[in-house]
Design a protein around this motif. Structure first.
Motif, short mmCIF file in Angstrom:
data_model
loop_
_atom_site.label_atom_id
_atom_site.label_comp_id
_atom_site.label_asym_id
_atom_site.label_seq_id
_atom_site.Cartn_x
_atom_site.Cartn_y
_atom_site.Cartn_z
N LYS A 94 -14.53 26.97 46.55
CA LYS A 94 -13.94 25.89 47.34
C LYS A 94 -14.63 24.55 47.04
CE LYS A 94 -13.19 28.98 51.30
NZ LYS A 94 -13.38 29.11 52.76
N LYS A 95 -14.96 24.34 45.76
CA LYS A 95 -15.65 23.12 45.36
C LYS A 95 -14.88 22.39 44.26
CE LYS A 95 -20.29 24.78 46.53
NZ LYS A 95 -21.66 25.08 46.03
N ILE A 96 -15.03 21.06 44.23
CA ILE A 96 -14.43 20.23 43.19
C ILE A 96 -15.53 19.39 42.56
CG2 ILE A 96 -12.81 18.35 42.70
CD1 ILE A 96 -11.07 19.45 44.96
N TYR A 97 -15.66 19.53 41.25
CA TYR A 97 -16.68 18.80 40.49
C TYR A 97 -16.03 17.71 39.65
CZ TYR A 97 -19.82 22.76 41.47
OH TYR A 97 -20.58 23.73 42.09
N GLN A 98 -16.77 16.63 39.45
CA GLN A 98 -16.40 15.62 38.46
C GLN A 98 -17.34 15.79 37.28
OE1 GLN A 98 -15.49 11.37 39.43
NE2 GLN A 98 -17.31 10.98 38.18
N VAL A 99 -16.75 15.99 36.11
CA VAL A 99 -17.54 16.18 34.89
C VAL A 99 -17.31 15.00 33.96
CG1 VAL A 99 -17.90 17.63 32.86
CG2 VAL A 99 -17.47 18.69 35.09
N ASN A 100 -18.40 14.43 33.45
CA ASN A 100 -18.34 13.32 32.50
C ASN A 100 -18.87 13.82 31.15
OD1 ASN A 100 -17.73 10.82 34.34
ND2 ASN A 100 -19.30 11.99 35.41
N PRO A 101 -17.98 14.28 30.28
CA PRO A 101 -18.43 14.88 29.02
C PRO A 101 -19.21 13.93 28.13
CG PRO A 101 -16.12 15.38 29.45
CD PRO A 101 -16.51 14.33 30.42
N THR A 102 -18.88 12.63 28.18
CA THR A 102 -19.53 11.67 27.28
C THR A 102 -21.03 11.62 27.51
OG1 THR A 102 -17.52 10.32 27.22
CG2 THR A 102 -19.57 9.28 26.50
#
Length: 327
Positions: A94-102
């Motif tokens: 029940k989690k939402i992550y923001q991923v910044n690949p750069t």
């Protein structure tokens, strides 16, 4: 609008995705292809040579040039965010992550356990950068700030339906399987156990029923989608249609899973038509790679749906990825 079969790829249950995607896959507006392993708890983005440019998950992934160790539990949706970041929705935690690949960083944006979400479905970003998240069994839609702070909730957690327009305060839903952004700035909702497509008019603060009567069936082709019905199998845990997508013109595509077809709702007329598949199919028979007629496709269960660069990507539960292109 006419469609043709561009490509059919069959994936064995134990195989790698290679030049397509698995039941849960995603293509962004730049044409990037992502893979998602729901049961092995990782996601990744492919490069042109078939390797993974980056991946994220609990354990390193083979053929990945860059892996982020991240506690993903049953990732279920990948969404484009601002500044080349992506949002990962995890049904298992029940989690939402923001991923910044750069810059190889990530941020936990939303922890549904802390704010009382029953479950987490998709997450989309509106034109103001706000996040919209659907609960599936929870029958609610949440709006968050870009930082993950709750703004408002649509629905009270109990199943319900309005066949016409209603206010945000009165809106009720019944098992929401997917939400998507529209090019008009509104949010589109697959209200699955109501066998309907709804639209959240963000500015007017109303919810409109675009397609469906609230009852199941397979009717309405060639007519206004408001009078259409979508398929049902009451013995399925996830009854009703499973998948939703829109193109740059605002045409709506619905994976009518239990009817084994893909249907399109034309933006300019709201007319609904079946564009691929047929209701007379047999389980576990792969499509022939040379099949050219979209209406002859064997789509036992359309389990996801995506649109990018004039193509529709249709993952089918038994292992086929069917790609349709506009003629």
């Amino acid at each position: 609008m006419n469609w043709k079969v561009k490509q059919i790829t069959h994936f064995e249950s134990s195989g790698m995705w290679k030049d397509g995607c698995a039941p849960f896959g995603f293509h962004d507006s730049k044409g990037n292809l992502y893979a998602m392993s729901y049961f092995e708890h990782w996601v990744g983005c492919f490069s042109a040579n078939g390797r993974l440019k980056w991946s994220a998950g609990n354990n390193p992934v083979a053929n990945s040039d860059c892996h982020l160790i991240l506690d993903l539990r049953n990732p279920s949706y990948i969404t484009e965010a601002l500044d080349d970041a992506v949002l990962l929705s995890c049904a298992g935690s029940k989690k939402i992550y923001q991923v910044n690949p750069t810059d190889r960083t990530y941020l936990l944006l939303i922890d549904g356990n802390d704010i009382g979400l029953t479950d987490v479905g998709n997450c989309v970003v509106d034109s103001n950068g706000n996040l919209w998240v659907n609960e599936v069994q929870g029958c609610r839609i949440w709006q968050f700030t870009p930082e993950g702070i709750p703004i408002q909730t649509l629905g009270d957690g109990k199943p319900g339906f309005q066949a016409d327009h209603c206010s945000f305060e009165d809106a009720r839903f019944n098992w929401i399987y997917d939400i998507r952004n529209g090019p008009d700035g509104n949010i589109y909702v697959l209200d699955s156990k109501n066998y309907a497509v709804r639209m959240i008019d963000v500015k007017k603060r109303i919810v409109k029923t675009i397609a469906g009567t609230g009852t199941s069936g397979y009717s309405g082709d060639g007519q206004n989608a408001r009078q259409a019905t979508f398929g049902s199998r009451l013995d399925e845990h996830f009854d009703g249609p499973w998948s939703l997508s829109l193109d740059e013109e605002g045409n709506i595509y619905v994976g009518d899973t239990q009817n084994h077809v893909l249907r399109m709702i034309e933006r300019s007329t709201n007319i609904i038509t079946t564009i691929a598949g047929n209701p007379n199919i047999t389980k576990s028979i792969p499509n022939c790679s040379t099949e050219s007629d979209p209406r002859s496709l064997n789509l036992f269960k359309v389990c996801s749906l995506d649109y990018a660069n004039d193509c529709l990507y249709i993952p089918e539960w038994d292992g086929d990825l069917v790609v349709l292109s506009k003629e």
